[in-house]
Enzyme design. Structure first.
Site, PDB file in Angstrom:
ATOM      1  N   SER A 284      33.148  33.894  73.625  1.00 25.88           N
ATOM      2  CA  SER A 284      33.151  33.054  74.829  1.00 25.88           C
ATOM      3  C   SER A 284      32.161  31.904  74.774  1.00 25.88           C
ATOM      4  O   SER A 284      32.262  30.971  75.574  1.00 25.88           O
ATOM      5  CB  SER A 284      32.861  33.912  76.067  1.00 25.88           C
ATOM      6  OG  SER A 284      31.533  34.398  76.043  1.00 25.88           O
TER       7      SER A 284
ATOM      8  N   LYS B   9      25.942  33.209  79.152  1.00 26.40           N
ATOM      9  CA  LYS B   9      26.720  32.020  79.516  1.00 26.40           C
ATOM     10  C   LYS B   9      25.755  30.842  79.680  1.00 26.40           C
ATOM     11  O   LYS B   9      24.543  30.986  79.629  1.00 26.40           O
ATOM     12  CB  LYS B   9      27.490  32.229  80.833  1.00 26.40           C
ATOM     13  CG  LYS B   9      28.404  33.456  80.872  1.00 26.40           C
ATOM     14  CD  LYS B   9      29.608  33.341  79.961  1.00 26.40           C
ATOM     15  CE  LYS B   9      30.496  34.575  80.062  1.00 26.40           C
ATOM     16  NZ  LYS B   9      31.601  34.552  79.083  1.00 26.40           N
TER      17      LYS B   9
END
Length: 321
Positions: free
Chosen positions: A100, A170
């Site tokens: 990701s 993230k």
């Protein structure tokens, strides 16, 4: 007769007739006692001489250094305590389990996370790559590793990433007060200003994803929360796709473990993780009061000028006062 008497008397009392007395011998240690005693102010040397001896009068033997093998458990214990303190308060290693965050981070990378800064009240900033605890079952259904006893021990002291902690990584896009928006394929906007994300968004991805699952959005970040997105935009289940959970996709600042600062492993991937230049622009949201004031000033000046021009006592020629 007298001579005989004298001679007899002298023969009786002469030295050859006296009982011999044994010579008094001087103990050989008397000089040492005096020398040691002189160190104590010249007193008799009995106790002073014995200070440098053990109980049987022999000189003390130097202590032998402790064996390395006896000290090894102590050294290991100290090292473990230091490692645990470092993991708890300074730096911890984390493993990247997914794609990701490509290409910034690859699956299998090991990153070092700064855990010290948050202890001093610092909060995440835009553009930082952060590790945070799962806010509300973001990792539900994901496979959980099954480490052995050694791996668990190394994870506990921080020498290996923990497999039991539910953590994600993230990039911070918005902080408290920001309005984050995606329309079409992008660009991604923060407080109405477009971000140039070509330096970190996965090649071939668009900054925004066109779908009805959360890819199109406009949100305002509440106090104490952050909005996060993965660099691989079309392969990241980030804040966009958790807007139905109890935090509406936002991540509580209290859930942030720390900022990822270095890719430490493998050696061929070693690099730092700086904030991209696009976040250097002024992205702060303007306060409503400041916007109102900025709009009111021109209106007031225009009205003042109009009133002044229409009043001959103020603006007309030859006005006396």
């Amino acid at each position: 007769m007298g001579d005989l008497a004298v001679g007899a008397r002298s023969g009786h009392e002469g030295p050859e007739e006296r009982p011999e007395r044994p010579e008094e011998s001087v103990p050989p240690a008397v000089e040492d006692d005096v020398t040691a005693g002189s160190d104590n102010g010249g007193d008799s040397g009995g106790d002073g001489g014995r200070d440098a001896r053990d109980g049987d009068g022999a000189a003390p033997q130097p202590k032998k250094p402790r064996s390395f093998w006896k000290e090894l458990p102590l050294l290991i214990g100290i090292a473990l305590v230091l490692a645990l303190l470092i993991k708890t308060f300074l730096v911890q290693a984390f493993s990247i389990p997914s794609d990701s965050m490509q290409n910034t981070l690859q699956q299998g990378d090991r990153v070092l996370v700064d855990k010290l800064t948050p202890w001093f009240g610092s909060e995440p900033e835009r553009g930082e790559v952060v590790v945070f605890h799962d806010p509300d079952k973001w990792l539900a259904g994901e496979p959980t590793p099954n480490p052995n006893a050694i791996q668990k021990g190394l994870s506990w002291i921080g020498l290996m990433p923990s497999a039991e902690e539910k953590d994600l990584i993230k990039r911070v896009i918005g902080v408290a007060g920001d309005t984050v928006e995606c329309k079409g394929t992008g660009p991604l906007k923060v407080n109405g200003k477009a971000l140039n994300e070509t330096s970190y968004v996965y090649p071939g991805n668009t900054p925004c994803t066109v779908d009805d699952l959360g890819g199109q959005f406009k949100v305002k970040v509440p106090e104490g929360k952050i909005w996060v997105m993965g660099d691989h935009r079309q392969n990241s289940l980030d804040s966009r796709y958790h807007q139905q959970d109890k935090y509406k996709g936002f991540v509580p600042v209290d859930s942030v473990v720390g900022r990822a600062i270095v890719v430490a492993w493998p050696p061929t991937r070693w690099s730092t993780l700086p904030v991209p230049d696009t976040f250097d622009q002024n992205l702060s949201a303007a306060a409503p009061g400041a916007l109102g004031l900025a709009g009111a000033v021109p209106l007031v000046l225009w009205r003042r000028r109009r009133l002044t021009v229409g009043n001959t006592r103020v603006s007309g020629p030859g006005t006396a006062g």
